[in-house]
Design an enzyme around this catalytic site. Structure first.
Site, short mmCIF file in Angstrom:
data_model
loop_
_atom_site.label_atom_id
_atom_site.label_comp_id
_atom_site.label_asym_id
_atom_site.label_seq_id
_atom_site.Cartn_x
_atom_site.Cartn_y
_atom_site.Cartn_z
N THR A 187 25.69 1.77 -34.41
CA THR A 187 24.09 1.06 -34.09
C THR A 187 23.26 1.54 -35.04
O THR A 187 23.00 1.63 -36.02
CB THR A 187 23.17 2.16 -33.02
OG1 THR A 187 24.57 2.69 -31.96
CG2 THR A 187 22.52 1.63 -31.94
N SER B 190 43.20 0.71 -24.15
CA SER B 190 41.93 0.39 -24.34
C SER B 190 41.30 -0.19 -22.67
O SER B 190 40.14 0.84 -22.58
CB SER B 190 41.86 -0.78 -24.29
OG SER B 190 40.47 -1.49 -24.48
N GLY C 57 22.87 -2.28 -30.90
CA GLY C 57 23.40 -1.15 -29.68
C GLY C 57 24.98 -1.50 -29.11
O GLY C 57 25.68 -1.44 -30.27
N SER C 58 24.89 -1.49 -28.38
CA SER C 58 26.59 -2.05 -26.90
C SER C 58 27.20 -3.13 -27.51
O SER C 58 28.30 -3.51 -27.66
CB SER C 58 26.32 -2.13 -25.78
OG SER C 58 25.52 -0.63 -24.96
N GLU D 109 28.52 6.57 -27.35
CA GLU D 109 30.39 5.78 -27.18
C GLU D 109 30.74 4.53 -26.63
O GLU D 109 31.55 3.46 -25.74
CB GLU D 109 31.92 6.95 -26.89
CG GLU D 109 31.76 7.07 -28.23
CD GLU D 109 31.97 6.69 -29.58
OE1 GLU D 109 33.29 6.68 -29.00
OE2 GLU D 109 31.25 7.17 -30.83
N GLY E 256 19.08 -3.82 -34.33
CA GLY E 256 19.12 -4.73 -33.81
C GLY E 256 20.51 -5.08 -32.84
O GLY E 256 20.78 -6.01 -32.16
#
Length: 398
Positions: free
Chosen positions: A126, A325, A131-132, A375, A129
């Protein structure tokens, strides 16, 4: 055919860790929750004990006495569940249990495993600018002779202050997007790598969360995880970033298992406290004959069991070399949401006892929230699952 029954070694390991959590972690829960940023030195001794007693099956990922192939991944998720029944923050602060260790185990070369496998590793993804959206990472890595030069800033690095090694995600070429993102092994103390602050948090206070800057930080050329080449065409780029993202397939089930552990802790304590008021669950009784509180407990037990089975399924698939996944994201989304909802409801059901610091319920609720966030949030997990189910790419379904 899938069978999630634990073999005898795994069940024994789970029972032993649960006992350890009760007698060697719970007694320190409130102390290190209050004394934020104080190193829980007791966990260093626990880590040494676990290292000495680590079962061979966990290292080799072996089979079972029932013919069911539940190996290292199943052992890992049950271990995380048992320890987080004790204390999530203390488990995360335990040397050798960092999120970066899972990444190293997943993709490191034999030489890298020899050098970094047994060390305390954090994961730095992270940024201020990014994050996810991991593909938006701006920390750079430039090859200069026999060294990589890293520049950038990482935030919310779990155990970033205490770890020995940081697994850093950086881009080789920002213009090439996610295909150029690689992960690098940076040893703490390397010139140019600096911990700039430790965050004050709502939960998991026993575990430090750091901001780290990299200023012309030079590391050996061999400290890159995976293929150092940038893919040339679209198909290769897709596979390259997919390889980087496979790290999450290994780390999401253990994080989901942490939520299973804290959820179980809250349910056990709630049933103990309510039992003193003669409120007990009887599974031979029709739901229609239950009180409102009993009905809530039945529902939460069902939610907990569903989440646990999803976690074990993802681990089973990994042990049996099946792509997981979608299942890794499913279990992370379900368990993260369940852990937070169950712990908060347990606080509510126990009223003043749940809200008071005389019991650990309020702490379980605070600790659980991060397990729904790091995560990848449940919203990101649901997006990943939707892409897998519909056969859409990240550009087609955002």
């Amino acid at each position: 055919m899938i069978n999630l029954e634990l073999n005898s070694k795994q069940q024994e390991n789970y029972n032993n860790l649960k006992m350890m959590a009760e007698h060697m972690m719970r007694p320190y829960s409130r102390k290190y929750d209050t004394e934020e940023h104080t190193t829980p030195v007791e966990m260093e001794e626990v880590a040494k004990l676990l290292a000495q007693d680590r079962p061979v099956a966990a290292a080799k990922g072996g089979g079972s006495d029932t013919g069911i192939k539940n190996g290292g991944n199943m052992m890992a998720v049950t271990a995380y569940e048992a320890m987080c029944w004790g204390d999530v923050g203390l488990m995360l602060s335990m040397p050798g249990r960092g999120l970066g260790n899972a990444a190293i185990s997943a993709v490191a070369t034999p030489e890298q495993l020899e050098k970094f496998g047994g060390r305390f590793a954090a994961m730095a993804i992270t940024e201020p600018g990014a994050g996810s959206d991991s593909a938006n990472i701006s920390t750079t890595a430039v090859l200069d002779g026999d060294e990589w030069v890293l520049n950038g800033e990482k935030i919310y690095v779990t155990d970033g202050g205490r770890c020995d090694v940081v697994v850093v995600w950086a881009t080789l070429d920002k213009s090439m997007g996610k295909a150029a993102i690689k992960s690098f092994l940076v040893e703490k103390g390397t010139p140019g790598c600096e911990v700039t602050r430790l965050e004050h948090k709502m939960g998991i206070r026993a575990s430090d969360t750091a901001a780290i800057t990299f200023s012309d930080c030079r590391i050996p050329k061999s400290n890159i995880l995976g293929n150092p080449e940038v893919a040339k065409n679209a198909e290769e780029r897709k596979k390259a970033f997919g390889g980087v993202m496979q790290t999450f397939d290994n780390t999401r089930p253990p994080v989901a298992a942490m939520a299973i552990g804290v959820g179980r802790a809250a349910l056990d304590l709630t049933r103990e406290l309510l039992g003193k008021e003669n409120i007990e669950l009887r599974f031979d009784k029709m739901p229609i004959n239950s009180t409102a509180i009993e009905a809530e407990l039945y529902r939460m037990e069902a939610e907990w069991s569903a989440a646990r089975l999803l976690v074990q399924r993802a681990a089973w698939m990994a042990d049996n070399k099946q792509p997981n996944s979608k299942e890794a994201s499913m279990c992370k989304a379900k368990a993260g949401r369940m852990g937070n909802a169950v712990t908060l409801k347990c606080v509510e059901l126990c009223s003043s006892l749940g809200y008071s610091e005389n019991e650990l319920l309020e702490k379980f609720a605070r600790d659980s929230k991060i397990l729904d966030i790091f995560e990848g949030t449940q919203q990101i997990q649901q997006l990943i699952v939707a892409r897998r189910v519909l056969g859409k790419s990240s550009s087609e379904l955002k």
